[in-house]
Design an enzyme around this catalytic site. Structure first.
Site, PDB file in Angstrom:
ATOM      1  N   ARG A  50       9.349  26.353  -1.033  1.00  0.00           N
ATOM      2  CA  ARG A  50       8.659  27.495  -1.653  1.00  0.00           C
ATOM      3  C   ARG A  50       7.395  27.879  -0.904  1.00  0.00           C
ATOM      4  NH1 ARG A  50       8.930  25.431  -7.796  1.00  0.00           N
ATOM      5  NH2 ARG A  50       8.962  23.449  -6.679  1.00  0.00           N
ATOM      6  N   ASN A  66       0.819  -1.223   0.000  1.00  0.00           N
ATOM      7  CA  ASN A  66       0.000   0.000   0.000  1.00  0.00           C
ATOM      8  C   ASN A  66       0.850   1.270   0.000  1.00  0.00           C
ATOM      9  OD1 ASN A  66       1.045   0.058   2.529  1.00  0.00           O
ATOM     10  ND2 ASN A  66      -0.900   0.392   3.588  1.00  0.00           N
ATOM     11  N   GLY A  67       2.172   1.131  -0.137  1.00  0.00           N
ATOM     12  CA  GLY A  67       3.036   2.311  -0.233  1.00  0.00           C
ATOM     13  C   GLY A  67       3.712   2.692   1.077  1.00  0.00           C
ATOM     14  N   ASP A  73      12.415  24.361 -11.918  1.00  0.00           N
ATOM     15  CA  ASP A  73      11.396  23.320 -11.749  1.00  0.00           C
ATOM     16  C   ASP A  73      10.867  22.972 -13.140  1.00  0.00           C
ATOM     17  OD1 ASP A  73       9.442  21.612 -10.909  1.00  0.00           O
ATOM     18  OD2 ASP A  73       8.490  22.965  -9.505  1.00  0.00           O
ATOM     19  N   HIS A  87      15.245  28.063  -0.377  1.00  0.00           N
ATOM     20  CA  HIS A  87      14.538  29.026  -1.225  1.00  0.00           C
ATOM     21  C   HIS A  87      14.598  30.423  -0.598  1.00  0.00           C
ATOM     22  CE1 HIS A  87      11.777  30.633  -4.081  1.00  0.00           C
ATOM     23  NE2 HIS A  87      10.882  30.901  -3.154  1.00  0.00           N
ATOM     24  N   LYS A  99       9.112  40.052 -12.408  1.00  0.00           N
ATOM     25  CA  LYS A  99       8.262  38.864 -12.605  1.00  0.00           C
ATOM     26  C   LYS A  99       7.010  38.964 -11.749  1.00  0.00           C
ATOM     27  CE  LYS A  99       9.112  34.654 -10.651  1.00  0.00           C
ATOM     28  NZ  LYS A  99       9.798  33.390 -10.376  1.00  0.00           N
TER      29      LYS A  99
HETATM   30  C1  R5P Z   1      10.641  31.026  -7.549  1.00  0.00           C
HETATM   31  O1  R5P Z   1      10.516  31.936  -6.750  1.00  0.00           O
HETATM   32  C2  R5P Z   1      11.843  30.145  -7.590  1.00  0.00           C
HETATM   33  O2  R5P Z   1      12.987  30.793  -7.162  1.00  0.00           O
HETATM   34  C3  R5P Z   1      12.049  29.592  -8.988  1.00  0.00           C
HETATM   35  O3  R5P Z   1      12.304  30.655  -9.880  1.00  0.00           O
HETATM   36  C4  R5P Z   1      10.835  28.843  -9.467  1.00  0.00           C
HETATM   37  O4  R5P Z   1      10.294  28.053  -8.449  1.00  0.00           O
HETATM   38  C5  R5P Z   1      11.201  27.958 -10.634  1.00  0.00           C
HETATM   39  O5  R5P Z   1      10.046  27.280 -11.054  1.00  0.00           O
HETATM   40  P1  R5P Z   1       9.760  27.042 -12.603  1.00  0.00           P
HETATM   41  O6  R5P Z   1      11.041  26.509 -13.171  1.00  0.00           O
HETATM   42  O7  R5P Z   1       8.645  26.047 -12.620  1.00  0.00           O
HETATM   43  O8  R5P Z   1       9.365  28.357 -13.193  1.00  0.00           O
END
Ligand code: R5P
Length: 326
Positions: free
Chosen positions: A104, A45-46, A234, A138, A202
């Site tokens: 994050r 079951n993991g 990511d 982070h 951003k």
């Molecule tokens: C955001 O604040 C982080 O520092 C990264 O820039 C972010 O999490 C990267 O995620 P992705 O590659 O999905 O844009």
């Protein structure tokens, strides 16, 4: 009369979960200390089972686990390992998480959200961890979430040393992909002889995960080699939009330098197809063969982790590893 001999010598022991044992092995080789044999398997079951195959009583334990996908499984396995060590009388337990999952989620962006980075720290403490070691959180204030010492290591000297040898420093701009990382860009600039700094304005919709809306470039990047720095890649949405924005503004070349290669979903394809000339990352996380590409350079973080483990074990100084670079 029989003499009872007591040994107060600490024993350094390394343990690895199944997240990225190759990195733990590299650390072990650097330290010339074997990984303690451990059985680990999943029930149908993991649920996870772990048992150490040798006595761990009285040892100074370092439990290495990269929080790679599936993240929750790796975290749970590391928690279970810590619990087993505590119950088997390890003297001190250090959680080594080269990439700290959930970092994050370090604040409530809106009401009714969790602060999962704090919950993670509480879980490790409850399981029995005495200390935490990690690389490029982070946000640095996550250190304060853990009730105990945190060894926060930086990949900056490793990445900057590599990039510094590859670029013409007279035409260099360090670019933060958002306003929050400008301080890190300043440290890069200091290390690389005072390169100019730019950042990308951003914005993000907190209701849509992994979706960054890149705004405009703030700073002069025309004709420059731009080094975009980030803690993690990511899905590569943030970074590939930054590359496009910089090329549109007249950058002559763009290099990406990031610590954690999370590389989810479309990341590798986005990077492969982007106008970036090189992507430099470390191996805090494993990178699947399918996610590797020609422009990718992976630097090993193992020597840094090994040196930090040695300093902690010998009651030395982890700060001394970064003198002038932290
Ligand atoms: C955001 O604040 C982080 O520092 C990264 O820039 C972010 O999490 C990267 O995620 P992705 O590659 O999905 O844009």
């Amino acid at each position: 009369m029989n003499e009872l001999r007591l040994s107060s010598e600490k024993r350094l022991r390394l343990f690895t979960g199944r997240g990225f044992p190759e990195l733990a092995l590299e650390v072990a080789e650097q330290l010339d200390v074997p990984i303690t044999p451990t059985s680990a398997y999943d029930f149908a079951n993991g649920e996870i089972f772990v048992r150490f195959e040798e006595s761990v009583r009285g040892c100074d334990a370092f439990v290495i686990q990269s929080h790679t996908a599936p993240v929750n499984k790796q975290i749970m396995e590391q928690l279970i390992m810590v619990d087993a060590l505590k119950r088997a009388s390890a003297k001190r337990i250090t959680v080594v998480a080269p990439f700290y999952g959930y970092a994050r989620q370090d604040k409530k962006h809106r009401g009714r959200e969790p602060i999962s980075a704090r919950l993670m720290a509480d879980l490790f403490k409850t399981a029995g961890a005495d200390r935490l070691m990690t690389v490029d959180l982070h946000t640095a204030q996550i250190q304060g979430f853990f009730d105990g010492p945190v060894d926060h290591l930086f990949a900056l000297p490793l990445l900057a040393d590599y990039v510094g040898k590859r670029v013409n420093r007279s035409k260099l701009a360090i670019v933060s992909p958002d306003s929050g990382r400008v301080r890190v860009a300043e440290r890069w600039s200091d290390l690389l002889g005072g390169a100019s700094i730019a950042f990308i304005h951003k914005t993000r919709d907190p209701r849509i995960p992994n979706e960054a809306i890149t705004g405009k470039v703030v700073g002069d990047v025309k004709g420059k080699t731009c080094v975009v720095i980030d803690d993690m890649i990511d899905t590569a949405g943030t970074i590939s939009k930054a590359v496009d924005a910089l090329i549109d503004e007249g950058a002559s070349e763009v290099i990406i330098a990031a610590t954690h290669a999370v590389f989810s979903g479309p990341a590798a394809d986005r990077l492969r197809n982007s106008k970036v000339s090189e992507v430099v990352v470390t191996n805090t996380l494993p990178i699947a063969e399918a996610n590797r590409f020609d422009k990718l350079t992976v630097l090993s973080i193992a020597p840094l982790i090994a040196r930090a483990v040695k300093e902690v074990f010998e009651d030395g100084s982890v700060t001394s590893l970064f003198d002038g670079h932290s």
